[in-house]
Structure formats: C-alpha cells, structure tokens
Scaffold this motif. Structure first.
Motif, mmCIF file in Angstrom:
data_model
loop_
_atom_site.group_PDB
_atom_site.id
_atom_site.type_symbol
_atom_site.label_atom_id
_atom_site.label_comp_id
_atom_site.label_asym_id
_atom_site.label_seq_id
_atom_site.Cartn_x
_atom_site.Cartn_y
_atom_site.Cartn_z
ATOM 1 N N UNK A 149 0.847 -1.195 0.000
ATOM 2 C CA UNK A 149 0.000 0.000 0.000
ATOM 3 C C UNK A 149 0.878 1.239 0.000
ATOM 4 N N UNK A 150 0.408 2.276 -0.646
ATOM 5 C CA UNK A 150 1.179 3.507 -0.763
ATOM 6 C C UNK A 150 2.032 3.548 -2.013
ATOM 7 N N UNK A 175 -1.364 9.113 14.428
ATOM 8 C CA UNK A 175 -0.846 10.346 13.838
ATOM 9 C C UNK A 175 -1.981 11.249 13.392
ATOM 10 N N UNK A 201 -5.102 8.937 12.094
ATOM 11 C CA UNK A 201 -4.855 7.525 11.795
ATOM 12 C C UNK A 201 -4.317 6.812 13.026
ATOM 13 N N UNK A 247 -2.538 3.510 14.401
ATOM 14 C CA UNK A 247 -1.658 2.536 13.756
ATOM 15 C C UNK A 247 -2.431 1.270 13.402
ATOM 16 N N UNK A 272 5.035 4.177 7.897
ATOM 17 C CA UNK A 272 4.719 3.898 9.302
ATOM 18 C C UNK A 272 4.841 2.423 9.692
ATOM 19 N N UNK A 273 5.296 1.603 8.794
ATOM 20 C CA UNK A 273 5.231 0.153 9.070
ATOM 21 C C UNK A 273 6.144 -0.272 10.204
ATOM 22 N N UNK A 330 2.470 9.086 -4.052
ATOM 23 C CA UNK A 330 1.213 8.363 -3.874
ATOM 24 C C UNK A 330 0.144 8.815 -4.865
ATOM 25 N N UNK A 340 -7.129 5.546 7.783
ATOM 26 C CA UNK A 340 -7.163 6.971 8.095
ATOM 27 C C UNK A 340 -8.618 7.408 8.242
ATOM 28 N N UNK A 369 1.515 3.171 -5.687
ATOM 29 C CA UNK A 369 0.314 3.091 -6.520
ATOM 30 C C UNK A 369 0.370 2.019 -7.597
ATOM 31 N N UNK A 387 5.982 7.254 11.111
ATOM 32 C CA UNK A 387 5.034 8.361 10.954
ATOM 33 C C UNK A 387 3.643 7.790 10.681
ATOM 34 N N UNK A 388 2.929 7.502 11.746
ATOM 35 C CA UNK A 388 1.677 6.738 11.637
ATOM 36 C C UNK A 388 0.664 7.453 10.734
ATOM 37 N N UNK A 389 0.223 6.738 9.729
ATOM 38 C CA UNK A 389 -0.719 7.303 8.772
ATOM 39 C C UNK A 389 -0.092 7.521 7.405
ATOM 40 N N UNK A 390 1.221 7.302 7.317
ATOM 41 C CA UNK A 390 1.918 7.427 6.032
ATOM 42 C C UNK A 390 2.265 6.038 5.513
ATOM 43 N N UNK A 391 1.952 5.789 4.262
ATOM 44 C CA UNK A 391 2.297 4.501 3.663
ATOM 45 C C UNK A 391 3.620 4.616 2.900
ATOM 46 N N UNK A 392 3.604 5.298 1.779
ATOM 47 C CA UNK A 392 4.852 5.544 1.060
ATOM 48 C C UNK A 392 4.843 6.966 0.540
ATOM 49 N N UNK A 439 3.143 12.775 14.989
ATOM 50 C CA UNK A 439 3.146 11.318 15.004
ATOM 51 C C UNK A 439 3.533 10.813 16.380
ATOM 52 N N UNK A 492 10.253 11.311 2.846
ATOM 53 C CA UNK A 492 9.756 9.965 2.567
ATOM 54 C C UNK A 492 9.313 9.410 3.909
#
Lengths: 375, 375, 375, 375
Positions: free
Chosen positions: B308-309, D269, D283, D285, C167-168, C275, D289, B311, C252-257, D264, C164
């Motif tokens: 995810x993230x 976040x 969001x 974790x 959050x993983x 994204x 979101x 695209x 950074x919770x809520x960010x994927x890529x 965050x 960049x």
C-alpha cells in the motif's frame, strides 16, 4: 457611515438559520439588529430578544403588529429578515412590503408557487427591495465563475452538472430542523428538492446565466414513512441548448454539505465545491487545469476580506449577501444606481425556484415526463 | 507453471488498445503471445507481428484462417484476444469459439444488440470461456467495494451515482481513434454511451450486484456534424428499488478519464474514482469517513502486487483481468472449479451492455421516456 | 527485436523486491529471465527458479558460480539484477562486472561506503553498464520536473523540501523485511536514512541537478531496542546556495509511502508526490497553480504508455528503469550512443547515496554538526 | 448580556490586520468598538475612527493619552486590541496594563526578547488579562487535535512536522505590509521566522503540549538586498524526547498560507492544514485513516457556529479568540473561574515566541549549532 436597522421574524431560541443571518449581518458592520418577532410564542419571543440586546418595546410576537409598529416609528427598521419555515414566509413578507419595509428572506421563497406569486405581486406593488438569501451566490469564486462565463471564457455552455448531497436524513429523525422539513404542510410539495435542490438550481442559473426551460425528475423518499422526497434526480434543458443533471439528496451517507457545480463549455470547463470554496478549477481545452484561489492570481479582488490562502467560508459568503443588501437598499433610498451591490438573488429567483420545485414534483408524478418550468 | 498461449486479432501498428492488452497479459507472466491477425492488411499484419516476436507462420491477416489454423495445431493458442473496433468483434469471436478456442474480447461487446446475442449463442454452444475486458473491474478497490456491498456493509442500496467524463472529443477531431468511435457503422448506435458509458454501467452493476431494470436518457452530440452522441445523461432504476444517475461525456473540458462511482445505502456510503484508484472512501452513517487504501488496513490482500502507498494503476487492473482469465481457463481445462479466478465480466455482461446502449438510444429518441432494458 | 537475457541474484520465495524487478522487466517486453541464484539455500533456489520457468541448468545457489558459468555460455545473460539485502550487493556486483556482465542493482548501493567504492572501482575497470534502481526517477512526471528545471523554468533553485514517510516500523516488528532493515550488519550504519532516505535524496538531486555539499542531521530510533534510526531529519546545503530539508521516517503513523518533493526557485515552484504520481503541480510566481498530468497538456509524451487520466504507478516507473536499461545496454553493445535511454541512476549516484548516509550518521553522532558529503 | 467595550491601537486606513481584529470581534457579538488610537497621524486617526463609528471624543492619536483617558472614564474600555507593527507592541501594551486595562495583542509579542520580558513584567504586576492573537489556535479542529493528544490518543509524541509557507515575498516588494516586515528596526531580528515561524511553533506547542528545549536553525534571505530571513529551517528538540522540523518561508512559490501541522505518536498520527481547516486526518496505527470534520462525528461540538460541511474559516477562528477573550475577561472581572474560556495563547506564549526567534537567529549565526530556548 451609520448602520442600517434590521428587524427579524423567526430565529428565536432553538432555531438555526436565524443565528446565521445575525452573524452574517454583523460581519461587515452594515447592520444593527434592533427589533424582532423572534417567536410566535410571546414568552420565547421576549426571552430571545433580550438575549440579543433588543429593547423590550421592539420585541414582538406577531409579525403583523411588528410591521405596523416599525413602520410608524421614526427610527423604524430599514429592513426585515424573514427566517421562519417556508410556509411562514409569504405572510410576513407581504406584510412588511406593504408597510414599506425592505425584505431579506430565507429560501426557498415559500411553500407553494401561489404564495411565491403573491409575494412577487407585493414586491412589485411596493417597489421595495427584496433579497432572497441564496447565500452560496455570495462566495467570491462563485461570482468569479459567473463573471468568467459572462465574459465568454467558457464559450458556449454545453453541460451543467450540479449536486447538493447531505446525509443527515439518512435515517428517521425527529427534531426541530427535521420535522418541518419533512412535513408537506410546512415545507410545501418538495422535500430535499425544495430545501437544497433550490440552492443547487439557483447556483447553476446564477453562474451560467441560463434559463431552465424543462425538467424531468425522479423523486424518492427512501426512509420509510417519510412524506416528502429525500432524494431527487433531475434532467435539465436550458435555453440555448445546454443540458444538465441535478442531484439533491439528504440520504447520501458520507456527504455533509456537498454542493458541487461543474460547467463545461465549448472552450473551457470549471468546477467548484462548497466544502472547499476557496478554490475554483478552470481548464481551457488543451491546457493544464488551473487552480484559481479566492483573492489569488487571475481572480477579481471583489467580495473578499482577507488574503488568499486564508480561508473564507459560509458565514463570509452569507455576510456578502448582507453587505450587498445594505448597498442595494442604500442606493434605493438615495434613488441612485450607485454604489452598486454585487449580483443578488431576488424575487424572480424566488418565484423561479418554486416553479422549479413544482415542475420537478409534477414530472416525478408523471413518470419523469418532461415538464416546462413556468415561472 | 507453463504460460498459456495467446493469439490476438487486431492491435497492429497504430492501434491503441492492443498494446494495452499485451502489457496486461505480460505483467503476471501467465501468457505468451504466439499468434496474431494483427491487421487485415497483409503487409501491416506481418510487420506488426514481427515487431512482437511472433513467428511468421503464425502471423495471419484473416481471423477465420487464423482460427482454423490455430485450432489444428498441436501447439495452438489457448485463447484469442479480440481488440478490433466494435463492429469487428462478433465475426472473430464466433469464429474462434466455434473452433473451440477461448475468447478474451474488448468492450463494448459489439456494434449491435443482435451481434451481441449471436456471440452469446456461440458461447453457449461452444462451452468455451468468454471474458469481456471491462478492465476497471480489475482494480483491487473496486473488487473490495463489491465485496463490502455483498457482505451487507452498506445496507440496502438506495442511490447510485456513476459518471465517466472525458474531454478529448470536445472539438472536431479526426484520427484513427476518433474516427471509428464517431462512426455509427463501426461503433453502433451509441457514441460515448457505448464507448465509455458501458464501462460506467458495468462498474455500477459489478459493484452493487444490482440489475438495471429501466433507463431514461437524454443523448446529445454537441460538436457540430458529429453522428453519434458525445454526451449522455441517464436515469437508472435498479431491481430492489435503488435509483441512479449515469453521466458519460467526451466533451467535459478538464476531464481526462474521470470514471467515478458513488454508492449510498441505508447504512453506509462509498466513493471511488479511477484517476486515484488506490483509495476507497467509506463512511458508515454517523461515523467519520475512512480512507481505505489498496493493500492497507481493512482491505482484502487479494489482487494486489505491491505494498500500500505504492500506486498500482490501469495496467495492473487490466493485468488482473488477464491473470484471472488464465485462472479461469486453466480451471476450465482441468474441469475444475479451483483455483477460482476473481469475478470476471462475461458474455452476459456484454449482452447487457448492448441492451443498455439500445435502451438509452431508444429512450433518448422518445424524449427520455423510460425504456426497459431487455438483455 | 529479440529480448535481452536477464539473470537475478536474490529474489527467491519470501522475498519482496525481486518480484517487483521481474514485473518491471516484463512490462515492456525487453527482457527475458533465464538464470538465477535466487537463494543461497540450494533447495529454495531450485524451487524458486522452477516456479519462474528458469531451466534447472541455469539455477544456481552461488552467485560466483553463476557469474562464471553465465559468462562462459554462448547464450549467457546480458545483465544481472541484484536484489539481495544491502550487505550482499558488493559481492555479486563485483563478481558479475569482473565477468563482463552488466549489472542492475537495487538500492542503496551497499552497506558501507567502502563497499560502494569497491563496486565503483569494478564498474570503472570493467567498462560495463551499471544501473541503480532508484525507481522513482522512472516516474514520467519526475522526469518532467527534471526537464523543466534544466530548462530554467524555475529560475535559480532556492529551497528543496523532500520527505519519505512510512509507518510500518512504528511498532516492534519481526519479519523477513523488517529484520535485515533494522540490523546494522545487513543494512549498514543507516536505518531509514539508508532504506528510504537515499531514495529521497536521490530524487532531490535527480530533479534539481544540484549537488549536496553538506548535511546536518538528527537521527533517532524511537522504537525501544531498535539498533538503527527509524526517523531522520536532515538539513541540506546544495551547490549554488540552495537550502533544503529532508525527512525520512518509518514511524510516521498514517503514512504509507509518502515520498514528496517540493522545489522552489526564483521564478516558479513544483510539487510532486509518489502516492498520486500522475500529477505535477507547477506554479509560476504571480500565476495560478497548474495541474500537469502525465501525458497531458504541456508535458512531454516520453516514458508513458497509456493516455493521461489512466493512472500509471510504481510498476510502470520501475518498468521504465528496465526499459531504459535495455536501451542503454543495447547502445553500449553496439558502441553507439543511440538510441539513447532516459536518464538512469548509475554508480555515481550509488556512491553518493552511501556518502550521504555516512555523512548523516556522522553529523548525528556529532550533535548535528555540518558534515561535508564526500563521495 | 451587554457587550464588552473594546479600544484599538493601530489599524487605521491602509492597515491590514486591524480590520481582521474588528471583524473577529464583531462575529459573536461580544464586543463593541468604542475607542481607538488608530494612527499616530492625528488626521488619519480621526478619519479612520469616524469611518468606524467611533465618537470623536474617543479618537486618539497617542496611545498613552488614550490609556489614561479611557482608564479615567466611567464607561472606559474593558480591553484594548494592539494591532501595530511588532516594535510598537511593548509601549502600548505596558501603558494599558499599567492603567488597569486588559490587553489583546497581535503576534509576535514584540520586536525583541527584552521587550517581551518587559510586557510580561507588566502583565504580572497589573494582574490583568493578556491575550496574544495566535489566531490559528482558534480553529476548532486545532483545539480538537490538542484535546486528542492530551487525552492520550496519539500515545507518546515522537515526531512533529510543522511548516508555514508563503510566496508573496519571493520577489523584491515594497508596500506597507512588506516594508516593516523586512525592516529589522520594526520587525526585530527575525524576518519570516518571526512573522510566520512564530505561528508555526505556537501551533506545534499548543497542540502537543510539549516544550521546545533546543533549536538548530539555518536562516536565509534569498531575495537580494533583503535584511531579514525569508526562509527558515529549524530542527526542534522537545521535552520528553520528541523531535521536530519547522520550515517557514515567504519565497515558496505556489504557497499562499500553507500552515500545516503533522504529529506522530506511538499510537496514532494527525495532520491538519490551515488552507482546508475543516478537516483533521487521524490515523490509528494499523487502521484506516479517518477524516474528522469540524462539527462532524467524533469531534467536540465546541467552538463551532454552523453545521459540518459548511466551511468556517480564518475569521471564525479569529472570532473564537475574541469570544474566548470576552469569556476570560468576564470571568476575571467576576473573580470567577467560570464560565471558562477555551485555551488562549497568553503572555507566556508570547515570551516563548520571542525566545524561540532569538534562539533560531543565534543558532543560524553559529552555523546551526543547537541553542537552548530560554524563555
């Protein structure tokens, strides 16, 4: 410059839109609230007016008495704001007009087309100003869009897509706001088509400058037991050959006040949405989309109070209606055409709105047959 | 696992969608292109097939010859992809089916409803697989939406809003892509309603699982001299009482491939847009909107290749159709139901699409009267 | 045109990026995977290669043996893709280069700056092509931005903001992907600054064409017990006087890529985000923001496969790196400069990346003192 | 409830922020503007006050005279709003406080840290209310974010990203607004770091509740000849171990008033941006979101005037500061803690802001060395 004196009918404790009118009236310091028939219940009327700093001798519980008394005072109100449910517009509007007092009236104009025409008659006879608070026309970028279309930047208008989607009536609901809106006796024959569909069609005609000639509609009440439509889909045929679709809904879960207008012409297209009103997307055919911002490059500086990037919202747009109403009334009093106000929705827009609702209801009752809009 | 062998009809030099099919087929390494009738012009057919690494003995300029020859080879193709203009779908489809070869066919199914029914007959008689590349159904979040609705997360479906807006035909245009799409002899009776409106209605029915019972339509050709509609507005009545609106346009300046689907039920609503396909907005009534992302929390991990993230886009969605077609055909060959493919548009969707176009055209010719969709 | 023959080191069962490389290599049909040392475990290597259709005689479990054997074959591989963890890049890269085989290598270049310089030495000595898969440079609008800046459309570059955020790794996590990335012995001295910070700085220098002269950094490992940074903030000083900030984070919770680049010059500014990669925002000072779309008006048609509005994504960008690597290698083999490939990250970018990581780590260890980047 | 009486220092013809304060003060009907030293030029002061309906006997051109006269009147002002350039804050603030009049002061607090401490001393000595108009704290969703963090919804705060980017000073510019902001004698040692960087850092500390312990900064004046920074990048170290980055710029072409805050923590976040202030992204974790809207589900109903989906903006947020200042002053006058106002920026925030600017300037002068913030 002294402030104009404002009276108000409706808008007492528990009401919603009255407080909005008052904030809008205060914003640009052109109005002073000095009198009110805020409720037909005498006690509530008095309590409400005291909270608003209205002196007791100008607190009424009867709009007819208020119109008479204010008309007789040397310091009587310049204008009255009517913020009652739809079926209580015609009475006070006609009464104040007949007493020579300008009227600012909430929308839709009335509960029935007949009432609308009665008000129109009173406006004409009285020669007084009548402003209908289709407040979305006060957004600077809505006026910008209107200006751009009038200037030919879109070429010939071909397609109009307008929608106003909410979700607060997606379930059965009983409160002061919901009750009268879903009661045919108070709202008239239109439910969501009257309450918010009229905003949508007003916005479309305001911006395009086109007349709606015919409609074909399919109205539904999805919530069991509801007496008026909570979802309306309408085809539009405009003068000049443009086509359009209007969707208004109060059961579209996930939509708060999604009033969105998209217009496509032979040369360019525009898109605007009320929930992010400081942006207008504009695309000339074959060029990149441009993001016009309120007060930003290539937009008119009018009707805006603060720099671009600092959002103005709903109350500012509503405030612009009041500020322009003040300009209109001052000019009218001075028998002058100047200083001109911005373009304000008036009695004709109000009658058209009711004719539009009537035509939609009639079409829907006739299996979506095309019906002429006769305003 | 060995790759399936693919043939192609159409898609030679200068074509657009053929190359898309080939990229889609390569992506997941389930297919190998080994034969083609890429053009009806022998020289162009040969040049094209050489560029694609097809050996000369499997390069044809006649689809009927190709079907016969490939059916006779021990190493003949497993399936053929038909990527010609609409009016050249039925001929090759029926020919390959009759020779026992599975068919993957571009949309809309045909130029006429009669042709569609002929193909359906051949599918039934042959017992072969038939996949229609309504490629947008391959987007992971489109399938996610379908799954959520099937699981009851939206409650009873009430309102469907679907649109597919482009602008590339906003002016007169003559090129290979534009010419056949605006020519009734090649496209059939529908212009943009056939070319992209069928994608929109397919998406709506795929995701909701509802049948379209009746349509009322108003079609226009805004560009002077154009023989087919370039703007279509349609009312929809679904089985079960849901209502909907469909708008497809190729003159909406500022829209590239704006295919957007919004569905509102008694419990929740969803919104998805092809131009930002890795996001699905989901709102339960009375709760905050959730942003579901492809491969992200609360979504199914199926049909997705990368985290995810990052695209995925149009080609990946198209690739999923091909990957699932391979699964379907492998299972068919093994007379097994497993491994199951994802949900693939099939011959019934194709016939429905043509019936939908026919009904829209008929309604529009009858001043937008409601017309039953008879597929 | 025949396909180039590709080998792969790493990328067996359970790996992630190897499959991405294979999809990227397939997309434009320039490559055929024919050999692999997919795992150092012989059984896993064989199982993995069989799944991918590699013949058993070209399945290896030792990269050195593979380099030697493939170099000796008449039909040996043209290039090898190295998709192992960072600390297993230098060994195979040098081995294949020394056997005269072109190298496509995942990023960052290595685990240490010394390893990076060793690879650079081998590249120079061998004269072979070396492509580093900083795949984000393959996005068409990233290349568009680079082209616009090179053409002077932004004027003098003043400010670069690049980030960049993921959050993983916001919580303790143990799996194949997480383990080596948080192990200094496998990743090198940089954690998230190496894993994704190198992508960010590569993107910034690729697009601006500027050199990074000095960095000041503050690195943290927020998750208890983690041995490498999971959040890095860096100040940048570029040649020519531009300043910048880089933030990379895996907490950074809520960010994927969320890889986002913003560049501001004396004449204009641009913004791009991975994204939603099909959009590039461009603003000339004093003019409305423009929304440039991949393949849309005012953009170059290069490096794009499908029309604007149909999203391309991560795999397509990665595929462009492979397609351009094929062009580069074909031209190299023909001792020709033409047909030229697009701009590809090479060994110098790789060494710079490692020098950047080293400088950031050193700065952070010295309380964020400025440190020259010495590549 | 009677309105509080407001005086104003600064804000005459040609000024910007004075008019904003007046609209904000009017919005909720808690204030009445009755006195002013709107300009130090007597004629401009009188003209300006007449335009605003201030009686001539309460129009001053000298703030000291005004403070004295208003303090002596039985109907003297309850509070004064100071809306002059930074270097003319301390004089009037101290003067009014010493005369026992509450102060509402524009930000930053002063031109120097010494002035800030002098004001703080006067506040302490006088015991009067002091409100600093860091107006962005009045946005309902900013307060919502603060509340959520205080309630532990984000867990331990790890990373704070805050930025305030504009572009209006990207070129040389001379006008009333630009001139004093780029003049060290009027603005103090900070340019954009003082003008908008203080808003950014205030927002970050207001929402997180954390103290800034140290900063490292790199300030630049990119426009030739400019005496103060127009771009500032700052590292932040907070009490408790959180880290952060702050970027403020007035040369970031394409940004209008892009004040964006992202925070965050170990559990969740949040993201908020002033240009679309009615949305707060949240969001947890591992969960999707959520889009929180002003007045919508899961948000507090406080500090909001109109239903969700109808945008409130900058003036409403500013109005909330004034409404809460009225509550604070009424409670103070009644020696009551109730009714409590919302959380208002006060003198301590003002002194901190100046200490922050001083520390940033000192750090930048020392090649970005870490500097303790000593307020």
């Amino acid at each position: 410059m002294t402030r104009l004196k404002l009276g108000m009918v409706g808008g007492g404790q528990g009401a919603f839109i009255g407080a909005v009118h008052r904030m809008a009236a205060r914003l640009d310091d052109q109005w002073e609230l000095v009198a009110g028939a805020l409720s037909s219940d005498p006690e509530r009327a008095l309590t409400s007016s005291r909270q608003l700093g209205i002196s007791d001798d100008r607190s009424y519980s009867n709009f007819a008495a208020m119109a008479k008394a204010e008309a007789e005072r040397a310091d009587g109100i310049d204008a009255v704001a009517i913020v009652t449910p739809n079926h209580v517009h015609a009475g006070p509007a006609i009464s104040f007009l007949n007493h020579g007092i300008h009227v600012i009236c909430d929308k839709p104009l009335s509960a029935t087309l007949d009432q609308a025409r009665d008000i129109a008659h009173a406006v004409k006879e009285s020669g007084k100003c009548f402003v209908l608070t289709h407040n979305y026309t006060g957004y600077p970028l809505v006026r910008q869009a209107r200006h751009m279309i009038a200037a030919g930047e879109l070429g010939d208008i071909r397609v109009v897509q307008v929608e106003y989607a909410q979700d607060w009536l997606a379930v059965e609901l009983s409160n002061k706001q919901a009750d009268w809106r879903t009661d045919p006796a108070k709202s008239g024959a239109g439910g969501c088509i009257g309450d918010i569909g009229t905003h949508a069609i007003n916005l479309a005609t305001f911006v395009t400058g086109l007349e709606v000639k015919e409609v074909a509609a399919d109205l539904d009440a999805f919530v069991p037991g509801r007496g008026l439509d909570d979802n309306a889909q309408v085809f539009l045929r405009f003068g000049g050959g443009a086509k359009g679709m209007l969707w208004s809904s109060q059961v579209a879960v996930g939509n708060e006040n999604n009033l969105t207008l998209r217009i496509y012409g032979s040369k360019a297209g525009i898109e605007w949405s009320q929930e992010n009103p400081n942006v207008l997307l504009f695309t000339r055919f074959g060029e990149p989309k441009q993001v016009l911002t309120r007060g930003g490059p290539r937009t008119s500086p009018a009707d805006t109070r603060i720099p671009s990037g600092h959002p103005e919202g709903y109350l500012e747009a509503f405030g612009t209606i009041y500020a322009d109403a003040a300009k209109l009334i001052r000019a009218h009093e001075m028998k002058s055409d100047a200083p001109q106000s911005g373009p304000l929705p008036d009695i004709n827009d109000g009658v058209f709105g009711m004719a539009f609702v009537s035509a939609c209801v009639k079409s829907s009752e006739n299996n979506s047959a095309w019906v002429k809009v006769d305003s």
